[in-house]
Design a protein around this motif. Structure first.
Motif, PDB file in Angstrom:
ATOM      1  N   LYS A 732       0.775  -1.165  -0.103  1.00 12.09           N
ATOM      2  CA  LYS A 732      -0.038   0.140   0.063  1.00 12.09           C
ATOM      3  C   LYS A 732       0.840   1.316   0.123  1.00 12.09           C
ATOM      4  O   LYS A 732       1.518   1.630   1.022  1.00 12.09           O
ATOM      5  N   ILE A 733       0.891   1.878  -1.046  1.00 12.26           N
ATOM      6  CA  ILE A 733       1.805   3.252  -1.305  1.00 12.26           C
ATOM      7  C   ILE A 733       1.009   4.507  -1.006  1.00 12.26           C
ATOM      8  O   ILE A 733      -0.123   4.606  -1.609  1.00 12.26           O
ATOM      9  N   GLU A 734       1.278   4.895   0.174  1.00 10.40           N
ATOM     10  CA  GLU A 734       0.678   6.170   0.630  1.00 10.40           C
ATOM     11  C   GLU A 734       1.259   7.364   0.315  1.00 10.40           C
ATOM     12  O   GLU A 734       2.597   7.370   0.546  1.00 10.40           O
ATOM     13  N   GLU A 737      -0.844  14.410  -1.618  1.00  8.28           N
ATOM     14  CA  GLU A 737      -0.751  15.171  -2.728  1.00  8.28           C
ATOM     15  C   GLU A 737      -1.127  16.739  -2.251  1.00  8.28           C
ATOM     16  O   GLU A 737      -2.327  16.948  -1.806  1.00  8.28           O
ATOM     17  N   SER A 890      -7.150  -0.143  -8.107  1.00  8.84           N
ATOM     18  CA  SER A 890      -5.715   0.060  -7.574  1.00  8.84           C
ATOM     19  C   SER A 890      -5.265   1.356  -7.202  1.00  8.84           C
ATOM     20  O   SER A 890      -4.146   1.463  -6.943  1.00  8.84           O
ATOM     21  N   HIS A 891      -6.282   2.408  -7.087  1.00  7.43           N
ATOM     22  CA  HIS A 891      -6.136   3.609  -6.756  1.00  7.43           C
ATOM     23  C   HIS A 891      -6.964   4.124  -5.913  1.00  7.43           C
ATOM     24  O   HIS A 891      -8.348   3.984  -5.884  1.00  7.43           O
ATOM     25  N   ASN A 919      -0.250  -3.593  -6.472  1.00  6.06           N
ATOM     26  CA  ASN A 919      -0.157  -2.282  -5.415  1.00  6.06           C
ATOM     27  C   ASN A 919      -1.189  -1.498  -5.389  1.00  6.06           C
ATOM     28  O   ASN A 919      -1.714  -0.975  -6.482  1.00  6.06           O
ATOM     29  N   GLN A 921      -2.279   2.580  -4.787  1.00  3.14           N
ATOM     30  CA  GLN A 921      -1.647   3.634  -4.552  1.00  3.14           C
ATOM     31  C   GLN A 921      -2.554   4.604  -3.743  1.00  3.14           C
ATOM     32  O   GLN A 921      -3.784   4.745  -4.256  1.00  3.14           O
ATOM     33  N   ARG A 923      -3.573   8.470  -2.367  1.00  5.44           N
ATOM     34  CA  ARG A 923      -3.329   9.767  -2.129  1.00  5.44           C
ATOM     35  C   ARG A 923      -4.517  10.500  -1.366  1.00  5.44           C
ATOM     36  O   ARG A 923      -5.525  10.391  -1.583  1.00  5.44           O
TER      37      ARG A 923
END
Length: 980
Positions: A732-734, A737, A890-891, A919, A921, A923
């Protein structure tokens, strides 16, 4: 009685408008009340509120020629233009509640669109509960009724006045005689109900005081017969306990004896009311030295304030008279008996009277004299075991020991304690509170029942059993050997045997899921309940289905929110196709003998909390092998109707499934564990005093450790981010923004800050708190889009930095064939996004909000999860934050922030869960140089602390000073940029 009608809730159907309107008074002569055109039926009210006696009210409501005007909570963004309004009487159906019923109702989850009236009543109820928690109540007599009356000191009095000012006009809308001062009436009624709910009824007596005391503990508060001068004596007592007012107050500090000295001292101090950390000793006050010079700025003659305070305090602490015989009293010398009385009686009385009190931490959190229970596998007799060679019916040899904390006392120490006359004694270098009567009862208990044999079940509930027997000696520790020792120590790895699943089970369990299944099976064999508290997305559903499939037999009852009934049906059909599943829900559900037949022929029966709440008596008569609660946080309020209903269902085994066993308060954990293992944590009142208050209020580490020891064996908690738990879940890529405001947004932002800060600066109490939260909401709307704040239906493109960045991200994601979830806390902004993004990308955009039906919700999820489904899903945070599996995405984009990491993570977990192959993502949008930017920085720097704090949200902002708020809300020069 308090009355609830649909005006309490916009979802109830009655549209009331209370903003800037005065609704008290009477209708014009000759105006006949008419039936409210949108009034809710009694059936609808019962569905919403679940309790109360039906009645009819006549309300004076702002009206136009077209009828009553809609409540602000129901007005759409494109609201009608203001019209000339008049008051008119309307009749509505209503439910009359006792104050106790009202308290329980207000503690529950509010309606999806709570009215200002509901929020105000809930705020008063929370204030009442806080007063009771702090002991700021006194028993009294009002018009022949025994009443628990709240006692308001400086800050509390300010808070009460603010609540009074914030009262929505609709609260007084009833066309009837209401108390002139309604706020104290409501506060006293709710406070009285809360205290009564926590007290046990005392026996009846013949004298007036005895009848009054009994009436303080019964639901019928009437005091019969001649009361004589009881009322006047009570009023005189209340006047003597009236809190002192002013910038300084007298404070009392209990000082420990020095060395071998047996004398204790109650020292006198002067304390700043607004800053309790600023104190000066009485000696410094008389001499005008030290900290007394700092206090001189609060009062011209602080020594007079101290002396006057000591005089007033002597009315509630008569022992002070001995110290007041000198002209400059500095302390009261006392013996251990007097110190104990101060610690247990006088300190509380002085605090309630508004004086400062400081107690030694060694006495506040010191070790407690109690009993320690030691048990071992019985060497005599035959163990009654269950499958697996162990069980709650195992026979154990036990021995009770007298202990201080966990330390057993020697016979010499026990003999010394028995001889002690003082209630405070030194033992092993520590001060211990000694209740001689309790010590004698403990010694008598040891002589009569000090050793013997008991079952493992009895041992686990030993402290509750002692309390039921009336023995008021705490159990400080329980130890055992064998499997029970492992359970008590939280070390059960050696007891967990692999559990094979049948060939028909279609899933392949991951290692941590196999361990979860083994843990559930282990507890099932013992007849112990458990709470599977895995992180969202780790597969609690599949582990439970594996248990049901592996053990066979039934029936098992699964209780879940309505929104996930369909998900359980699909998952059961997918993983356990041979399982006989019956859904007991909906208008066409059966009852009586037909229901019994359906249950008997099923392995798994799925129903909802609402159905159990209404049909718990019928469901309790059916033979359940196991009762399972999904999203068990739904019973976090132990006094709610649905919590009581599910606890009433008998079953051999109980399981709670939840990713959040504690959301706000430890009382929620007690409620979940009381369902899983009734009596394990003792009565609610005992749990509150032993664990909840010391942990939540005092951050007591010993109590925290003791609670963890007690609950650890019965709660299994794993998190997705632990790579030892699961190594094959994608990352999980946090990221945050940072967007810039447009010039229009910057101008609107500054205008809101300038307007609201002036109003905040000139307000206080609840009014100020409401303005702070309102300002935060309006600034968030500005950061989203000017049209969101203005609600004027104006165009969307080119006016918002956030929207421009969102369009860029969506364009990139769609070009790569990805799907996106967009969360917003504002339903109206979600609708604006849906319309704009549909036109922008020329394809359907889904929008899930609180008004979507279950069927529509399920259809949306199915469409989005399909390969050909719409790639953009806009969700309101509350409606879409739980109970959904949206792994096609996925987002994840949080367009605006809730500032509650747990809530945001729950929403993100709709995509980041088992079944996700890519993965994810994540934001989180914030606007640079704004309040969003500053709060995001604060949350990130304090995230570890935020995750430990009990309770979260935005209310903490309301306690900041005006200068701190101005700094928080202020717009920085680099906030505004250019947006194409």
């Amino acid at each position: 009685m308090l009355v609830v009608h649909a005006a309490w809730s916009a979802t109830g159907g009655v549209c009331v408008w209370a903003e800037d309107a005065t609704l008290s008074g009477t209708a014009k002569p000759g105006v006949k009340p008419r039936k409210h055109p949108f009034g809710a039926s009694v059936e609808t009210l019962r569905k919403i509120f679940g309790t109360g006696d039906e009645c009819t009210l006549t309300l004076l409501l702002p009206s136009s020629s077209a009828g009553p005007v809609a409540a602000p909570e129901l007005v759409r963004p494109a609201a009608d233009k203001p019209r000339k309004l008049k008051q008119a009487p309307w009749t509505v159906n209503a439910l009359a509640l006792t104050p106790g019923e009202a308290v329980r109702l207000l503690e529950q989850q509010p309606p999806e669109t709570p009215s200002g009236c509901w929020r105000w009543m809930a705020a008063v109820a929370r204030f009442a509960e806080a007063l009771v928690d702090r002991g700021q109540v006194l028993p009294g007599l009002v018009a022949g009724h025994a009443r628990w009356i709240p006692q308001l000191t400086g800050d509390e009095a300010d808070h009460a006045r603010a609540l009074d000012k914030a009262m929505p006009a609709v609260v007084r809308a009833e066309q009837a005689d209401l108390p002139g001062d309604l706020m104290p009436f409501v506060l006293t009624a709710l406070t009285d109900a809360i205290v009564r709910d926590r007290l046990e009824e005392i026996p009846a007596g013949g004298s007036a005081p005895e009848r009054w005391l009994r009436a303080l503990t019964t639901q019928d508060a009437v005091v019969d017969g001649d009361l004589g001068d009881l009322g006047e004596k009570l009023r005189s007592w209340h006047r003597s306990a009236a809190p002192p007012a002013g910038p300084l107050r007298t404070c009392f500090r209990l000082a420990l004896p020095d060395g071998d000295d047996e004398d204790w001292r109650v020292e006198f101090l002067l304390q700043a009311t607004a800053d309790p950390s600023l104190t000066a000793s009485a000696r410094d006050v008389w001499q005008g030295t030290g900290a007394a010079t700092l206090l001189a700025r609060y009062a011209e003659h602080p020594e007079e304030v101290l002396l006057a305070g000591l005089g007033r305090a002597s009315r509630v602490y008569p022992e002070l008279d001995a110290a007041l015989r000198v002209s400059t009293p500095a302390f009261l010398r006392t013996d251990p008996q007097g110190a104990y009385k101060f610690l247990r009686q006088s300190a509380n009385a002085l605090t309630m009277a508004g004086f400062g009190v400081q107690l030694p931490s060694a006495l506040q959190r010191g070790p407690e004299l109690g009993l320690k229970l030691k048990a071992s596998s019985s060497k005599q007799g035959q163990s009654a075991v269950v499958k697996g060679g162990m069980g709650l019916n195992d026979i154990l040899d036990y021995q009770w020991k007298l202990a201080v904390g966990e330390d057993e006392l020697t016979q010499a120490e026990i003999t010394e304690l028995a001889k002690a006359k003082a209630p405070l004694v030194r033992l092993r270098g520590k001060w211990v509170e000694l209740d001689n009567a309790r010590l004698r009862r403990a010694l008598t208990f040891l002589e009569q029942s000090g050793e013997g044999r008991m079952t493992a079940r009895d041992l686990l509930q030993a402290d509750s059993a002692l309390a039921e027997q009336g023995l008021d000696v705490p159990v400080t520790d329980v130890v055992a050997d064998g499997w029970l020792g492992d359970v008590l120590a939280g070390n059960i790895e050696d007891q967990l045997a692999p559990v094979p699943t049948p060939d028909s089970f279609t899933a392949t369990l991951r290692p941590y899921q196999e361990r979860g299944l083994a843990w559930l099976s282990f507890l099932s064999r013992l007849g112990l309940g458990g709470c599977l508290a895995d992180d969202m997305g780790l597969g609690k559903t599949v582990q439970l289905l594996a248990l049901v499939a592996a053990e066979g037999g039934g029936p098992n009852l699964l209780v879940c929110p309505m929104s996930v009934v369909g998900n359980w049906q699909r998952e059961a059909a997918r993983f356990t196709p041979e399982l006989r599943v019956y859904v007991h829900h909906g208008a066409g559900r059966v009852g009586g003998g037909e229901l019994a037949a359906k249950v008997a022929g099923s392995d798994l029966v799925i129903t909802t909390y609402g159905v159990v709440s209404r049909e718990h008596e019928e469901l309790a008569e059916l033979g359940w092998r196991r009762v399972v609660l999904d999203e068990a946080q739904n019973i976090k309020n132990s006094a709610s109707k649905q919590a009581r209903a599910v606890r009433s269902l008998p079953a051999a085994h109980r399981i709670a499934l939840t990713g959040t066993p504690v959301e706000n308060r430890l009382a929620e954990l007690w409620s979940v564990m009381e369902f899983a293992n009734p009596g394990l944590l003792g009565p609610a009142s005992a749990f509150r005093s032993k664990f909840a208050v010391p942990i939540e209020r005092d951050k007591n580490q010993a109590a925290t450790a003791a609670l963890r020891r007690r609950t650890q064996p019965f709660i299994l908690r794993r998190v997705k981010t632990d790579k030892q738990i699961i190594s094959d879940l994608p990352d999980k890529i946090e990221m945050t923004e940072v967007c810039q405001l447009t010039a229009e947004q910057g101008s609107l932002y500054q205008a809101v800050v300038a307007d609201m800060m002036d109003r905040i600066d000139n307000s206080e109490g609840m009014e100020r708190r409401g303005l702070v939260l309102s300002t935060l909401s309006r600034l968030k709307q500005v950061c989203n889009h000017p049209a969101h704040l203005l609600k004027d239906g104006s165009r969307m493109p080119g006016r918002s930095g956030k929207l421009a960045r969102l369009e860029e991200l969506l364009d990139e994601a769609l070009s790569e064939g990805d799907k996106v979830l967009c969360f917003t806390q504002f339903a109206e902004f979600g609708e604006m996004l849906r319309a704009h993004l549909t036109a922008k990308f020329e394809q359907p955009v889904l929008f899930l909000h609180g008004g979507v039906t279950k069927a529509q919700r399920d259809a949306m999820v199915e469409r989005f999860q399909s390969d050909a489904g719409p790639p953009i899903f806009v969700l309101s945070l509350k409606a879409g934050g739980v109970g959904l599996n949206l792994t096609a995405a996925s987002h994840v984009v949080h367009v605006d922030r809730w500032w509650n990491p747990a809530v945001e993570d729950q929403a993100t977990d709709r995509a980041f869960r088992i079944g996700q192959r890519r993965n994810v993502q994540v934001r989180k949008f914030v606007c640079a140089g704004t309040v969003e930017d500053r709060i995001d920085a604060m949350i990130r720097t304090k995230k570890a602390l935020a995750e430990m704090v009990v309770g979260s949200g935005e209310d903490w902002l309301t306690e900041l000073s005006t200068n701190a708020l101005r700094e928080l809300f202020e717009l920085t020069p680099d906030a505004v940029g250019e947006v194409a």
